[in-house]
Design a protein around this motif. Structure first.
Motif, PDB file in Angstrom:
ATOM      1  N   GLY A 153       0.774  -1.227   0.000  1.00  0.00           N
ATOM      2  CA  GLY A 153       0.000   0.000   0.000  1.00  0.00           C
ATOM      3  C   GLY A 153       0.807   1.279   0.000  1.00  0.00           C
ATOM      4  O   GLY A 153       0.246   2.369   0.142  1.00  0.00           O
ATOM      5  N   LYS A 154       2.124   1.156  -0.159  1.00  0.00           N
ATOM      6  CA  LYS A 154       2.977   2.347  -0.130  1.00  0.00           C
ATOM      7  C   LYS A 154       3.776   2.481  -1.419  1.00  0.00           C
ATOM      8  O   LYS A 154       3.921   1.535  -2.187  1.00  0.00           O
ATOM      9  CB  LYS A 154       3.921   2.284   1.075  1.00  0.00           C
ATOM     10  N   GLU A 155       4.293   3.677  -1.621  1.00  0.00           N
ATOM     11  CA  GLU A 155       5.136   3.930  -2.770  1.00  0.00           C
ATOM     12  C   GLU A 155       6.495   3.250  -2.589  1.00  0.00           C
ATOM     13  O   GLU A 155       6.948   3.034  -1.470  1.00  0.00           O
ATOM     14  CB  GLU A 155       5.354   5.436  -2.930  1.00  0.00           C
ATOM     15  N   ARG A 156       7.113   2.943  -3.707  1.00  0.00           N
ATOM     16  CA  ARG A 156       8.469   2.390  -3.650  1.00  0.00           C
ATOM     17  C   ARG A 156       9.415   3.496  -3.213  1.00  0.00           C
ATOM     18  O   ARG A 156       9.386   4.605  -3.757  1.00  0.00           O
ATOM     19  CB  ARG A 156       8.870   1.842  -5.014  1.00  0.00           C
ATOM     20  N   GLU A 157      10.254   3.196  -2.249  1.00  0.00           N
ATOM     21  CA  GLU A 157      11.183   4.195  -1.730  1.00  0.00           C
ATOM     22  C   GLU A 157      12.621   3.698  -1.841  1.00  0.00           C
ATOM     23  O   GLU A 157      12.906   2.519  -1.688  1.00  0.00           O
ATOM     24  CB  GLU A 157      10.864   4.519  -0.263  1.00  0.00           C
ATOM     25  N   GLY A 158      13.506   4.617  -2.111  1.00  0.00           N
ATOM     26  CA  GLY A 158      14.922   4.276  -2.178  1.00  0.00           C
ATOM     27  C   GLY A 158      15.523   4.247  -0.794  1.00  0.00           C
ATOM     28  O   GLY A 158      15.183   5.085   0.051  1.00  0.00           O
ATOM     29  N   VAL A 159      16.407   3.281  -0.548  1.00  0.00           N
ATOM     30  CA  VAL A 159      17.036   3.210   0.769  1.00  0.00           C
ATOM     31  C   VAL A 159      18.553   3.374   0.715  1.00  0.00           C
ATOM     32  O   VAL A 159      19.142   3.955   1.625  1.00  0.00           O
ATOM     33  CB  VAL A 159      16.679   1.905   1.499  1.00  0.00           C
ATOM     34  N   SER A 160      19.189   2.898  -0.345  1.00  0.00           N
ATOM     35  CA  SER A 160      20.644   2.957  -0.370  1.00  0.00           C
ATOM     36  C   SER A 160      21.156   2.791  -1.785  1.00  0.00           C
ATOM     37  O   SER A 160      20.458   2.237  -2.638  1.00  0.00           O
ATOM     38  CB  SER A 160      21.227   1.857   0.533  1.00  0.00           C
ATOM     39  N   CYS A 161      22.365   3.289  -2.033  1.00  0.00           N
ATOM     40  CA  CYS A 161      22.969   3.116  -3.350  1.00  0.00           C
ATOM     41  C   CYS A 161      24.487   3.115  -3.227  1.00  0.00           C
ATOM     42  O   CYS A 161      25.043   3.577  -2.233  1.00  0.00           O
ATOM     43  CB  CYS A 161      22.511   4.208  -4.316  1.00  0.00           C
ATOM     44  N   ILE A 162      25.118   2.581  -4.278  1.00  0.00           N
ATOM     45  CA  ILE A 162      26.580   2.554  -4.346  1.00  0.00           C
ATOM     46  C   ILE A 162      26.982   2.864  -5.778  1.00  0.00           C
ATOM     47  O   ILE A 162      26.424   2.311  -6.727  1.00  0.00           O
ATOM     48  CB  ILE A 162      27.129   1.194  -3.858  1.00  0.00           C
ATOM     49  N   SER A 163      27.924   3.763  -5.925  1.00  0.00           N
ATOM     50  CA  SER A 163      28.292   4.212  -7.273  1.00  0.00           C
ATOM     51  C   SER A 163      29.222   3.218  -7.951  1.00  0.00           C
ATOM     52  O   SER A 163      29.822   2.353  -7.318  1.00  0.00           O
ATOM     53  CB  SER A 163      28.948   5.588  -7.205  1.00  0.00           C
ATOM     54  N   SER A 164      29.366   3.376  -9.247  1.00  0.00           N
ATOM     55  CA  SER A 164      30.189   2.450 -10.024  1.00  0.00           C
ATOM     56  C   SER A 164      31.670   2.807  -9.965  1.00  0.00           C
ATOM     57  O   SER A 164      32.525   1.936  -9.774  1.00  0.00           O
ATOM     58  CB  SER A 164      29.722   2.444 -11.473  1.00  0.00           C
ATOM     59  N   PHE A 165      32.017   4.086 -10.130  1.00  0.00           N
ATOM     60  CA  PHE A 165      33.420   4.465 -10.266  1.00  0.00           C
ATOM     61  C   PHE A 165      34.175   4.451  -8.960  1.00  0.00           C
ATOM     62  O   PHE A 165      35.343   4.057  -8.912  1.00  0.00           O
ATOM     63  CB  PHE A 165      33.522   5.853 -10.899  1.00  0.00           C
ATOM     64  N   SER A 166      33.540   4.919  -7.883  1.00  0.00           N
ATOM     65  CA  SER A 166      34.290   5.135  -6.648  1.00  0.00           C
ATOM     66  C   SER A 166      33.738   4.355  -5.461  1.00  0.00           C
ATOM     67  O   SER A 166      34.280   4.470  -4.363  1.00  0.00           O
ATOM     68  CB  SER A 166      34.274   6.626  -6.303  1.00  0.00           C
ATOM     69  N   ASP A 167      32.664   3.591  -5.693  1.00  0.00           N
ATOM     70  CA  ASP A 167      31.987   2.912  -4.581  1.00  0.00           C
ATOM     71  C   ASP A 167      31.525   3.903  -3.518  1.00  0.00           C
ATOM     72  O   ASP A 167      31.460   3.574  -2.326  1.00  0.00           O
ATOM     73  CB  ASP A 167      32.849   1.814  -3.968  1.00  0.00           C
ATOM     74  N   PHE A 168      31.227   5.110  -3.945  1.00  0.00           N
ATOM     75  CA  PHE A 168      30.564   6.077  -3.062  1.00  0.00           C
ATOM     76  C   PHE A 168      29.233   5.476  -2.645  1.00  0.00           C
ATOM     77  O   PHE A 168      28.539   4.866  -3.466  1.00  0.00           O
ATOM     78  CB  PHE A 168      30.343   7.382  -3.830  1.00  0.00           C
TER      79      PHE A 168
END
Length: 125
Positions: A42-57
Motif C-alpha cells: 500500500g505504499k510507494e516504492r522508496e529508495g534506501v541505499s545506493c553505491i556508485s560504479s566508479f568510486s563505490d561512493f
C-alpha cells in the motif's frame, strides 16, 4: 540486457538481521551504479541505499542509515544490503536496480533503468 536477481529475503523476527544480494548473470555490475529500493504494501516504492560504479561512493537514507549497509564485491559481481536490527516496518519487497556509471549516487527512481524482480522481507514474531 541486464537482468538483476535479488536474493536473501525471508521471514525474520524483530531484532534479527538479513543480508540481501543483488547479482547479474553474464554481465558485470562493475559499470553500474546500484540502488536498493523497497515497497511496503500500500505504499510507494522508496529508495534506501545506493553505491556508485566508479568510486563505490555510498548513500543511505537517514531513516535507516544506522541499520542498513550497502557494499559491493566485484569479484563476486554482487552488491549486498546488510540489514540489522530489523523492525516490523521494514517489511517490504526489496528491489535492486542498476543505473548508468557515476562517481556518486542517489536513490531517485528515474536514475535507474534496470530492475530486479524483488525479494520479500517480512519482519514478524
Amino acid at each position: 540486457q541486464l537482468q538483476l536477481v535479488e536474493s536473501g529475503g525471508g521471514l525474520v523476527e524483530p531484532g534479527g538481521s538479513l543480508r540481501l544480494s543483488c547479482t547479474a548473470s553474464k554481465i558485470t555490475l562493475d559499470h553500474s551504479t546500484i540502488g536498493w529500493f523497497r515497497q511496503a504494501p500500500g505504499k510507494e516504492r522508496e529508495g534506501v541505499s545506493c553505491i556508485s560504479s566508479f568510486s563505490d561512493f555510498t548513500f543511505t537514507t537517514d531513516s535507516v542509515k544506522d541499520r542498513f549497509t550497502i557494499s559491493r564485491d566485484r569479484a563476486k559481481n554482487t552488491v549486498y544490503l546488510q540489514i540489522n536490527s530489523l523492525k516490523p516496518e521494514d517489511t517490504a519487497v526489496y528491489y535492486c536496480a542498476a543505473g548508468s556509471p557515476t562517481y556518486d549516487c542517489s536513490v531517485v527512481r528515474s536514475s535507474y533503468g534496470y530492475w530486479g524482480q524483488g525479494t520479500q522481507v517480512t519482519v514478524s514474531s
